[in-house]
Motif scaffolding. Sequence first.
Motif, short mmCIF file in Angstrom:
data_model
loop_
_atom_site.label_atom_id
_atom_site.label_comp_id
_atom_site.label_asym_id
_atom_site.label_seq_id
_atom_site.Cartn_x
_atom_site.Cartn_y
_atom_site.Cartn_z
N GLY A 255 -23.47 9.39 -22.16
CA GLY A 255 -24.74 9.14 -21.48
C GLY A 255 -25.87 8.76 -22.42
N THR A 256 -27.05 9.34 -22.16
CA THR A 256 -28.25 9.02 -22.95
C THR A 256 -28.06 9.34 -24.43
N ALA A 257 -27.47 10.49 -24.71
CA ALA A 257 -27.29 10.91 -26.10
C ALA A 257 -26.41 9.92 -26.85
N PHE A 258 -25.41 9.36 -26.16
CA PHE A 258 -24.52 8.37 -26.77
C PHE A 258 -25.32 7.15 -27.21
N LYS A 259 -26.15 6.65 -26.29
CA LYS A 259 -26.98 5.47 -26.60
C LYS A 259 -27.95 5.77 -27.73
N GLU A 260 -28.56 6.94 -27.65
CA GLU A 260 -29.51 7.36 -28.69
C GLU A 260 -28.81 7.38 -30.06
N MET A 261 -27.58 7.88 -30.07
CA MET A 261 -26.87 8.00 -31.33
C MET A 261 -26.54 6.62 -31.90
N LYS B 140 -32.31 13.78 -27.09
CA LYS B 140 -32.84 12.95 -28.17
C LYS B 140 -32.04 13.23 -29.43
N ILE B 141 -31.87 12.20 -30.25
CA ILE B 141 -31.17 12.38 -31.51
C ILE B 141 -32.19 12.19 -32.62
N LEU B 142 -32.32 13.18 -33.50
CA LEU B 142 -33.33 13.03 -34.55
C LEU B 142 -32.91 13.65 -35.88
N ALA B 143 -33.54 13.14 -36.95
CA ALA B 143 -33.26 13.64 -38.29
C ALA B 143 -34.15 14.84 -38.57
#
Length: 397
Positions: free
Chosen positions: A180-186, A217-220
Amino acid sequence: MNLHEYQGKEILASFGVRIQRGIVAHNKKEAVDAAKQLTQETGTSWHVIKAQVHAGGRGKGGGVKLAKNLKEVESIAEEIIGMNLVTPQTSAEGKKVHQVLVAEDVYYPGDSDTEEYYMSVLLNRAESRVMIMYSPEGGMDIEEVADKTPHLIFTEEIDPATGLLPFQARKIAFNLGLSGTAFKEMTRFVSSLYKAYEQSDASLFEINPVLKTSDDKILAVDAKVSLDDNALFRRKQYAEMRDLREENPIEVEARAVGLNYVDLDGNVGCMVNGAGLAMATMDLIKMAGGEPANFLDVGGTADAKRVEEAFRIILKDANVKAILINIFGGIVRCDRVAQGVVDAYKNMGDAIKVPIIVRLQGTNAELAKEILDNSGLAVHSAVQFQEAADKVKEVLA
Ligand code: GDP
Ligand code: MN
């Protein structure tokens, strides 16, 4: 050249990588102001205070702490700034903390939906390719993951002709178990991260943890970045990020006079021309029962001035018990080098208190040996490699 976490994150953000936001502070007042500003910008009232030193494992050493209000921001900042932070990656004395990053808390309280991943971009020297190394098991102990569950560490190699391809970014997101969203974000995270690595001439970007928040959300959250020193001439804005306080003072001085010097733990100082010969010389010292105190490549011109500069740098290391000079004289004839060693030695008055072993090979090597032997100085000359090794053994005994 290594960077601080906050500088690494600055670079990441400039390439569109989502980061845990933060502001650098040098004292408790700045820390409180930073926290207030972050609260305005992000809405969070919790903050993490993170020591900015060139060493990993800060969390384990007490250099990363959560503050739940401004009072805690103040007291934690006061505690961390000025402390000597000892982590599994520092020496026993630790590293002095001059500044902290006050960052937004991104692990929303009571939230069990967050995930921590590991991701780094680095050069695979054996394959001559850049690769992305990643794992669903991120957080603090990636070394342990590599040790105990190596199948949970994945790598993706990148063809320099094409760069990172979209299917590779998708494969990474898939292997991390995302959808889903997390996949795209990654996939976006990975391609921006790769772009940042490539366009900053980096040798390492290590993000541990990469965080998936509960709202996908994917973040550093962390950033360990090393840039290639040899490319800094064309990356002026990054070259300015150098923090000399974090670097070995002898190495800083050596760089200023243009010597390639790396400080090591041993007792035999090395002065060599050429990086390959320098490596071989370090092996030679080990085989003779010593430990190299440094790597030092004096480069092409081994004249008296250069030799003297090298002597001064080597002797700043109090562990040095002997110095081995191993120079191949090709265009620079050995007799000129020998004369340079003698002149430098004399110039330095009584600064040299350790035995010097000089092995010169190449044009006019025999003549060079004569110059050294007749100099009346405490210089042991050698022509053969083995001879030099034996002399090192002798003076260390
Ligand atoms: P390192 O120990 O030097 O690698 O420093 P990191 O930046 O990786 O931080 C260490 C640990 O602090 C991370 O693994 C997180 O678990 C934790 N941490 C970092 N940021 C936050 C945050 O915003 N909130 C909370 N609660 N913990 C955090
Ligand atoms: Mn980390």
